[in-house]
Design a protein around this motif. Structure first.
Motif: not given
Lengths: 158, 158, 158, 158, 158, 158
Positions: B115, B155, B122-124, B151-152, B158
């Motif tokens: 990250q 997500a 957190v940008f990346q 990515w899932q 979050k």
């Protein structure tokens, strides 16, 4: 502004050959030479593209255009002057405009303009680079100014 | 999804050096090797750009980023492993985000995500390429699918 | 310097296929992987060209060369591992030189040289990159020096 | 193989200037000329990089290296011969190796080799391109063969 | 052909900043968007170069030019809209010509021409692209013809 | 996440034409326009590659893909809008995946996703760029975040 040589009725939509070579083990220095040699031997066009090859190698894709009966000579040059172990090729059709050469006057003398003609209509008017360059050098003027004068003369002639 | 090593408080807006070399007489084959050697010796980044050099030569611009006290080693490698007769350099500032490493779960096991954090935000979130690749190979799935799973998982977290 | 395996009489001027894909929605990171996968699956060559695509997008043109009966496998990899929605292809002829492998002696041991032969004449002599690299690493000498020794040995053998 | 002119003790780690211009409204034809003019006027190096500019324009980044007191002349040429409305520049240090010129014998006559020397050690040995080219043309041999002979002569001299 | 707004006496040889980012994990699709956003936020120039990065990755070097007090905004956009973990920058001087805008008449109406002036001399005369494009579209004529008419009008005005 | 228009059964492995033009005497500015015009006139794809042409000229290779019965219109645009004197072309086969459009929900509203389907299997899922861009602009969020939400929604739908 007079017509210079008579229009050149080239064959249009001619069958030609595109040859291709991938190079990753040759110095760039040699490639400048190879291009000249290929043009001198009758290639109709030769150009390089930067490519990304395996193992992180910056390589060069050499492409050339020639007539079918010129292929053997091109192959020989590619084998002799480059490091390639193979040459790819495929047929390609070229639609070539008729070319006509006219002369236009500038304050530094006459300059040839190559015209591209399709179905009788003039689409392109390209001042001859070598003549413009020679004038720029001789009269110590920017090449840009020489082209501008030619465009101006062409405009007046219309 | 747990925090993995503690956040890495790197110096930000660090002074570094960019070094540059123009190459027109080296085979591309060697350049793949040179890049590896420079990274192994501590270069922070190395990359190539295709350039047009004099006499119609397709050349390569090598650029590298390193710390000032690493310059001598870089110079030595460039002199030994390339064909250059000169090396250019200038100071450059690098704004580097803080990096934090987290682990996310996929059906093929945990994968590290790097990250990029700036002022606490957190940008990346970059899945670690080598781990994704290893899983893609081991389980015979497309690399694309592995990234999608990461990515899932991110997500959901979050 | 002895002849190593007997000359390899490959079919010359073989019919092959060039496949092409334009990519503007894939990270470069994946493309390094895709190239490896395609080579492993039997592509004869794979390379990338930077292209300018619509809407100001820096894209990549993937080109690969394969045998006709290898096309389905290539297509499958391209669909699975890239983001493309289409694949272009056309037949292309490849003139491949005969290859012969010889061994030359250097102070660090024997190194294989791949020779490119056309009508019985040796046109190319390429030291095997992986062997030169292994020696450079093992003996901590510049790759350049290893190649130079091979060229020298080849010269003496003439 | 004799030492030719005495070693050239150039200033090392010299302060120079890099100038840069982005060009999206100039024909490539003129840029070939511009490069020549800049070299003739004393630029230490000039090269082009393909760039992607706004509004989907394939442009060219011109970079040149010169001495500080040569900047005005470079600026004038760039303003006169290109279409730019601005020129960027920044200081850059150049570590230049000492150069020494030696002569080696080939069957077609002597050829100059430029050597790059650092702290007394010879790192580079580059056959002079123009001399090799002249011999290749005069004797109708591949440029590649001329370089090979030079490398061979260098090896024997060791 | 009248003088349009009064000459714009810009500061010449201004101090600016060049920012650079290497990108190997972003789709090209996003980069078209990023360029627009950066220009809208006040970047003086933004352009991309294709680069060869480690692990055989075709990457993109983003370069932008901005004023020092615009840097924070640029950084924020780069962090938000790209995938980068770091941003490099260094000071750069820009010699910018004075600009003057004149109007020239064509058969399709007046078109603005941006002139680049140095020490009182007009070096460049660039027809405004957006106006030429609008006329080309509205009157269904080639863009090339519109530029030609502008050049012709400029020539007559001399 | 509902199926949107019914699957589009396109012809697969269609015969098309690739056209190519080498350009070294046209400003990059015009080429941005030419690309738009060609797309508007029905080109299936248009893209540029930087090439190295004779006399040290940085040139551009324009490539376009179109249907055979669209060739005349493409030719006319190329003759009118570029400076070329010739156009090359050859037949090329295109394997095009079936496309299906679905809608996914994000917190900013529904976004179309283009799916690429081969033999009934979904290989690609591409969020529609223009819709993502419009949302990014309207809600002042990074484009990256919009894509992430779409990927997340796609993952949940599985």
């Amino acid at each position: 502004m007079n017509s210079y040589p008579p229009p050149n009725h080239e064959h249009i939509d001619e069958q030609m050959v595109k040859m291709e070579v991938n190079l990753d083990d040759i110095p760039g220095e040699w490639l400048g030479y190879v291009m000249d040699i290929l043009f001198e031997a009758g290639a109709n066009d030769v150009f390089y593209t930067p490519i990304y090859m395996k193992k992180n190698r910056p390589g060069v894709l050499l492409q050339l255009l020639c007539h079918k009966n010129n292929m053997d000579q091109m192959k020989e040059i590619l084998l002799k002057e480059t490091t390639t172990l193979g040459i790819r090729y495929f047929p390609i059709t070229v639609h070539r405009m008729e070319r006509k050469f006219i002369k236009v006057e500038t304050k530094w003398g006459a300059i040839t303009v190559k015209q591209g003609i399709n179905d009788g209509e003039v689409f392109q008017s390209s001042p001859e680079y070598e003549e413009c360059k020679a004038i720029a050098k001789r009269h110590n003027v920017p090449l840009k100014k020489v082209y501008e004068q030619v465009w101006q003369a062409l405009a007046k002639g219309k």
